[in-house]
Scaffold this motif. Structure first.
Motif, PDB file in Angstrom:
ATOM      1  N   PRO A   1     -71.973  47.038  27.259  1.00 29.07           N
ATOM      2  CA  PRO A   1     -71.642  45.623  27.128  1.00 29.07           C
ATOM      3  C   PRO A   1     -70.153  45.408  27.389  1.00 29.07           C
ATOM      4  O   PRO A   1     -69.343  46.313  27.172  1.00 29.07           O
ATOM      5  CB  PRO A   1     -71.987  45.298  25.675  1.00 29.07           C
ATOM      6  CG  PRO A   1     -72.509  46.534  25.045  1.00 29.07           C
ATOM      7  CD  PRO A   1     -72.453  47.635  26.041  1.00 29.07           C
ATOM      8  N   PRO A   2     -69.803  44.239  27.849  1.00 22.99           N
ATOM      9  CA  PRO A   2     -68.380  43.962  28.106  1.00 22.99           C
ATOM     10  C   PRO A   2     -67.572  44.080  26.816  1.00 22.99           C
ATOM     11  O   PRO A   2     -68.094  43.928  25.722  1.00 22.99           O
ATOM     12  CB  PRO A   2     -68.365  42.535  28.641  1.00 22.99           C
ATOM     13  CG  PRO A   2     -69.757  42.030  28.591  1.00 22.99           C
ATOM     14  CD  PRO A   2     -70.652  43.121  28.151  1.00 22.99           C
ATOM     15  N   ALA A   3     -66.292  44.322  26.982  1.00 22.61           N
ATOM     16  CA  ALA A   3     -65.402  44.501  25.835  1.00 22.61           C
ATOM     17  C   ALA A   3     -65.432  43.283  24.922  1.00 22.61           C
ATOM     18  O   ALA A   3     -65.387  43.417  23.702  1.00 22.61           O
ATOM     19  CB  ALA A   3     -63.984  44.785  26.316  1.00 22.61           C
ATOM     20  N   SER A   4     -65.516  42.088  25.474  1.00 23.71           N
ATOM     21  CA  SER A   4     -65.533  40.877  24.644  1.00 23.71           C
ATOM     22  C   SER A   4     -66.775  40.847  23.748  1.00 23.71           C
ATOM     23  O   SER A   4     -66.704  40.441  22.593  1.00 23.71           O
ATOM     24  CB  SER A   4     -65.475  39.621  25.519  1.00 23.71           C
ATOM     25  OG  SER A   4     -66.600  39.591  26.386  1.00 23.71           O
ATOM     26  N   ALA A   5     -67.907  41.303  24.259  1.00 23.26           N
ATOM     27  CA  ALA A   5     -69.133  41.350  23.457  1.00 23.26           C
ATOM     28  C   ALA A   5     -69.007  42.394  22.357  1.00 23.26           C
ATOM     29  O   ALA A   5     -69.449  42.171  21.222  1.00 23.26           O
ATOM     30  CB  ALA A   5     -70.337  41.649  24.340  1.00 23.26           C
ATOM     31  N   ARG A   6     -68.388  43.523  22.667  1.00 26.29           N
ATOM     32  CA  ARG A   6     -68.201  44.561  21.643  1.00 26.29           C
ATOM     33  C   ARG A   6     -67.258  44.074  20.544  1.00 26.29           C
ATOM     34  O   ARG A   6     -67.496  44.331  19.367  1.00 26.29           O
ATOM     35  CB  ARG A   6     -67.677  45.851  22.282  1.00 26.29           C
ATOM     36  CG  ARG A   6     -68.725  46.573  23.134  1.00 26.29           C
ATOM     37  CD  ARG A   6     -68.287  47.985  23.521  1.00 26.29           C
ATOM     38  NE  ARG A   6     -66.987  48.068  24.160  1.00 26.29           N
ATOM     39  CZ  ARG A   6     -66.780  47.948  25.479  1.00 26.29           C
ATOM     40  NH1 ARG A   6     -67.791  47.733  26.298  1.00 26.29           N
ATOM     41  NH2 ARG A   6     -65.568  48.042  25.972  1.00 26.29           N
ATOM     42  N   ARG A   7     -66.197  43.348  20.921  1.00 26.75           N
ATOM     43  CA  ARG A   7     -65.263  42.812  19.926  1.00 26.75           C
ATOM     44  C   ARG A   7     -65.950  41.773  19.047  1.00 26.75           C
ATOM     45  O   ARG A   7     -65.784  41.761  17.831  1.00 26.75           O
ATOM     46  CB  ARG A   7     -64.029  42.200  20.609  1.00 26.75           C
ATOM     47  CG  ARG A   7     -63.039  43.234  21.113  1.00 26.75           C
ATOM     48  CD  ARG A   7     -61.715  42.596  21.516  1.00 26.75           C
ATOM     49  NE  ARG A   7     -61.863  41.573  22.550  1.00 26.75           N
ATOM     50  CZ  ARG A   7     -61.892  41.809  23.864  1.00 26.75           C
ATOM     51  NH1 ARG A   7     -61.746  43.038  24.320  1.00 26.75           N
ATOM     52  NH2 ARG A   7     -62.027  40.819  24.726  1.00 26.75           N
TER      53      ARG A   7
END
Length: 157
Positions: free
Chosen positions: A11-17
């Motif tokens: 998943p994109p970094a924004s989704a992980r954050r």
């Protein structure tokens, strides 16, 4: 190779954050907030059962004589005992007063219902037991009379 674990994109970094923030927020929810719906849900189940018995006591007695047939106790005693537990337990749970003893008694009643009356209803009884075990092990939480009484007793000693 499509569908293999190596071909699934992370998943994109924004989704992980976002996921990490959401998990941190959920983990900070105080137990007392979680205990309230547990107490109220269980109180509702047992209170409604008591109201059903009171609405037609003769039918309730007949159920204990014909359908429930508990061992070692007369149907009349079983009916009065069940009604007493179903009236007192929900009040105590709602107030958060003597929560652990009330949960223990209701857990015992749930076990009796499961073993002797409706063994096929185990999914429902398992849900009740799980909620009762949480209250038995963790108590009512800080938004309860149990907590207020414990604080008062600690100040006096």
């Amino acid at each position: 190779m499509p569908g293999s674990p190596s071909s699934i994109a992370a998943p994109p970094a924004s989704a992980r954050r976002f996921n990490a923030r959401a998990l941190r927020w959920l983990e900070r929810v105080p137990y007392s907030v979680l205990a309230i719906p547990l107490r109220l849900a269980l109180a509702t189940v047992f209170w409604n059962s008591a109201m059903t018995k009171l609405a037609n006591w003769n039918s309730a007695l007949e159920l204990f004589r014909e359908e429930y047939q508990l061992p070692l106790i007369s149907p009349e005693w079983a009916a009065y005992l069940a009604l007493s537990v179903e009236l007192a337990g929900p009040v105590l749970l709602t107030l958060g007063l003597a929560t652990r003893p009330a949960a223990l008694v209701l857990l015992g009643m749930t076990a009796v219902i499961e073993i002797f009356v409706y063994p096929q209803a185990w999914p429902t009884h398992l849900q009740w037991a799980a909620m009762l075990l949480v209250l038995l092990c963790r108590g009512a939480g800080t938004w309860s009379l149990d907590y207020l009484l414990r604080r008062k007793l600690q100040k006096e000693s």
